[in-house]
Design a protein around this motif. Sequence first.
Motif, PDB file in Angstrom:
ATOM      1  N   ALA A 158       0.960  -1.249   0.050  1.00 51.49           N
ATOM      2  CA  ALA A 158      -0.129  -0.023   0.138  1.00 51.49           C
ATOM      3  C   ALA A 158       0.993   1.120   0.028  1.00 51.49           C
ATOM      4  N   TYR A 159       0.511   2.214  -0.964  1.00 51.30           N
ATOM      5  CA  TYR A 159       1.490   3.180  -0.916  1.00 51.30           C
ATOM      6  C   TYR A 159       0.695   4.611  -1.296  1.00 51.30           C
ATOM      7  N   PRO A 160       0.221   5.221  -0.245  1.00 48.19           N
ATOM      8  CA  PRO A 160       0.497   4.917   1.141  1.00 48.19           C
ATOM      9  C   PRO A 160      -0.004   4.227   1.892  1.00 48.19           C
ATOM     10  N   ASN A 161       0.535   3.811   3.081  1.00 51.21           N
ATOM     11  CA  ASN A 161      -0.100   2.484   3.952  1.00 51.21           C
ATOM     12  C   ASN A 161      -1.347   2.827   4.643  1.00 51.21           C
ATOM     13  N   ASN A 162      -2.255   1.947   5.052  1.00 49.90           N
ATOM     14  CA  ASN A 162      -3.159   2.224   5.805  1.00 49.90           C
ATOM     15  C   ASN A 162      -3.146   1.048   6.952  1.00 49.90           C
ATOM     16  N   PRO A 163      -3.137   1.453   8.091  1.00 61.02           N
ATOM     17  CA  PRO A 163      -3.645   2.640   8.591  1.00 61.02           C
ATOM     18  C   PRO A 163      -2.442   3.388   9.116  1.00 61.02           C
ATOM     19  N   THR A 164      -1.295   3.250   8.591  1.00 63.72           N
ATOM     20  CA  THR A 164      -0.031   4.115   9.367  1.00 63.72           C
ATOM     21  C   THR A 164      -0.131   5.493   8.578  1.00 63.72           C
ATOM     22  N   GLY A 165      -0.371   5.710   7.241  1.00 61.94           N
ATOM     23  CA  GLY A 165      -0.002   6.848   6.510  1.00 61.94           C
ATOM     24  C   GLY A 165       1.109   6.921   5.972  1.00 61.94           C
ATOM     25  N   THR A 166       1.970   5.663   5.981  1.00 57.22           N
ATOM     26  CA  THR A 166       3.551   6.076   5.657  1.00 57.22           C
ATOM     27  C   THR A 166       3.434   5.755   4.295  1.00 57.22           C
ATOM     28  N   LEU A 167       4.555   6.693   3.669  1.00 54.83           N
ATOM     29  CA  LEU A 167       4.755   6.177   2.018  1.00 54.83           C
ATOM     30  C   LEU A 167       6.109   5.727   1.882  1.00 54.83           C
ATOM     31  N   PHE A 168       6.141   4.245   1.683  1.00 55.72           N
ATOM     32  CA  PHE A 168       7.097   3.697   1.615  1.00 55.72           C
ATOM     33  C   PHE A 168       8.264   4.019   0.923  1.00 55.72           C
ATOM     34  N   ASP A 169       9.405   3.697   1.163  1.00 61.03           N
ATOM     35  CA  ASP A 169      10.671   4.264   0.469  1.00 61.03           C
ATOM     36  C   ASP A 169      10.866   3.516  -0.868  1.00 61.03           C
ATOM     37  N   ASP A 170      10.785   4.313  -2.023  1.00 56.44           N
ATOM     38  CA  ASP A 170      10.938   3.729  -3.448  1.00 56.44           C
ATOM     39  C   ASP A 170      12.091   2.773  -3.770  1.00 56.44           C
ATOM     40  N   GLY A 171      13.030   3.210  -2.978  1.00 56.18           N
ATOM     41  CA  GLY A 171      14.400   2.194  -3.145  1.00 56.18           C
ATOM     42  C   GLY A 171      14.115   0.823  -2.570  1.00 56.18           C
ATOM     43  N   ASP A 186       3.725  10.902  10.663  1.00 53.94           N
ATOM     44  CA  ASP A 186       3.470  11.543   9.456  1.00 53.94           C
ATOM     45  C   ASP A 186       2.494  10.820   8.655  1.00 53.94           C
ATOM     46  N   SER A 187       2.101  11.365   7.824  1.00 55.63           N
ATOM     47  CA  SER A 187       0.829  10.882   6.807  1.00 55.63           C
ATOM     48  C   SER A 187       0.947  11.351   5.608  1.00 55.63           C
ATOM     49  N   ALA A 188       0.929  10.345   4.681  1.00 53.23           N
ATOM     50  CA  ALA A 188       0.721  10.880   3.267  1.00 53.23           C
ATOM     51  C   ALA A 188      -0.539  10.751   2.674  1.00 53.23           C
ATOM     52  N   GLY A 189      -1.659  10.192   3.617  1.00 53.15           N
ATOM     53  CA  GLY A 189      -3.007   9.942   3.205  1.00 53.15           C
ATOM     54  C   GLY A 189      -3.926  11.022   3.792  1.00 53.15           C
ATOM     55  N   ASN A 190      -5.044  10.784   3.635  1.00 53.16           N
ATOM     56  CA  ASN A 190      -6.123  11.846   4.131  1.00 53.16           C
ATOM     57  C   ASN A 190      -6.625  11.544   5.596  1.00 53.16           C
ATOM     58  N   PHE A 191      -5.777  11.137   6.561  1.00 53.97           N
ATOM     59  CA  PHE A 191      -5.955  10.521   7.883  1.00 53.97           C
ATOM     60  C   PHE A 191      -4.624  10.706   8.639  1.00 53.97           C
ATOM     61  N   LEU A 192      -4.610  10.801   9.759  1.00 53.45           N
ATOM     62  CA  LEU A 192      -3.544  10.688  10.802  1.00 53.45           C
ATOM     63  C   LEU A 192      -3.688   9.617  11.786  1.00 53.45           C
ATOM     64  N   LEU A 193      -2.627   8.981  11.848  1.00 55.16           N
ATOM     65  CA  LEU A 193      -2.305   7.643  13.231  1.00 55.16           C
ATOM     66  C   LEU A 193      -1.809   8.556  14.353  1.00 55.16           C
ATOM     67  N   VAL A 194      -2.258   8.657  15.290  1.00 51.77           N
ATOM     68  CA  VAL A 194      -2.047   9.293  16.530  1.00 51.77           C
ATOM     69  C   VAL A 194      -1.923   8.088  17.596  1.00 51.77           C
ATOM     70  N   ARG A 195      -0.966   8.130  18.503  1.00 49.54           N
ATOM     71  CA  ARG A 195      -0.562   7.389  19.580  1.00 49.54           C
ATOM     72  C   ARG A 195      -1.053   8.170  20.733  1.00 49.54           C
ATOM     73  N   VAL A 196      -1.729   7.743  21.781  1.00 53.71           N
ATOM     74  CA  VAL A 196      -2.243   8.469  22.845  1.00 53.71           C
ATOM     75  C   VAL A 196      -2.292   7.584  23.904  1.00 53.71           C
ATOM     76  N   PRO A 197      -2.159   8.164  25.330  1.00 48.67           N
ATOM     77  CA  PRO A 197      -2.103   7.153  26.403  1.00 48.67           C
ATOM     78  C   PRO A 197      -3.006   6.444  26.427  1.00 48.67           C
ATOM     79  N   ASP A 198      -4.329   6.445  26.141  1.00 48.28           N
ATOM     80  CA  ASP A 198      -5.368   5.514  26.280  1.00 48.28           C
ATOM     81  C   ASP A 198      -6.198   5.404  25.320  1.00 48.28           C
ATOM     82  N   ALA A 199      -6.044   4.577  24.287  1.00 47.93           N
ATOM     83  CA  ALA A 199      -6.781   4.745  23.080  1.00 47.93           C
ATOM     84  C   ALA A 199      -8.228   4.461  23.227  1.00 47.93           C
ATOM     85  N   SER A 200      -8.580   3.626  24.049  1.00 48.15           N
ATOM     86  CA  SER A 200     -10.061   3.143  24.455  1.00 48.15           C
ATOM     87  C   SER A 200     -10.749   4.635  25.008  1.00 48.15           C
ATOM     88  N   ALA A 201     -10.135   5.492  26.079  1.00 44.12           N
ATOM     89  CA  ALA A 201     -10.608   6.303  26.683  1.00 44.12           C
ATOM     90  C   ALA A 201     -10.880   7.723  25.807  1.00 44.12           C
TER      91      ALA A 201
END
Length: 342
Positions: free
Chosen positions: A144-157, A279-294
Amino acid sequence: MTSYPVPDASGFVKLDAMENPFALPPDLAAKLGEHLAGVALNRYPAPRPDALIDKIKRTMGVPPDCDVLLGNGSDEIISMITVACAKPGAKVLAPEPGFVMYAMSAKFAHVGFVGVPLRADFTLDADAMLAAIAEHEPAVIWLAYPNNPTGTLFDDGAIERIIAAASKSLVVIDEAYQPFAQHSWMPRAGEFDNVVVMRTVSKLGLAGIRLGYLAGRPTWLNEFDKVRPPYNINVLTQAAATFLLDHVDVLDAQAAQLRVERGKLAAEVAALPGAQVFDSAGNFLLVRVPDASAVFETLLSARVLIKNVSKMHPLLANCVRLTVGAPDENARLVAALKLVLN
């Protein structure tokens, strides 16, 4: 197994499915309605609508030596490719965490799935991918270019190394979020004999018409066409896409606005206590938080719907995925996040 979960979003700010939040301009929507009124609903659709395919080739820059195969969203194309390559002992391979339908389609087709973990920063572990390719000799490799759910655009090399090593594999580069990445392998789709490029119009703003397309050498697409369900693209989808591709500048402008909003939203969320925005190359953001469920539950009570991806893979611990919405939607999202992160 469970069915693919789609929560009821009635009355919510819907920021869980990476949809374009903007409607068509009223005058364009009216013209589209007039166009659709002339569709012959009593007839089966063309199994291979040449006019639409030619327009996709021209509009989306498909190389002249490549053909195009249509699917009911890219989900159906994933299924078609998996089924076409299924035989006893066959495997498919993809980085993880990644799009869940790669593994689900493999399970449906009784094909083995091999997941290769990304690095901790969600970049592609090319050496691990090459080792897995050598060990498993997969029929299909999903990138996936960029990847879901991370938003990463993998290195072309790294991708080039994988393509070179995949002498017994088809490499599918999934560009569902290309309107927001502004990088593409489409111009090189015909350069390799083991690469195809998959896209969808869903993220461009047409999720409701369910249209995906695959570009690649005809030798591959002719094989996948053998397992394509008959009449898989309905007449309304064909007519809507044919009409709207003449107005793709409107959709491109919306994507450009969302890229701007993505930057603003990332900065606002990153300023909140305990929030780590990747960092995201998609139309979304991956965010790490202290408590995802909360965070998920607090936003739910504020009538803002996001995606809790923290249980999808160990690398996603305490992560949530936020779709980039319209400015007012993003403001409500940030206000709700402040309630829990402060």
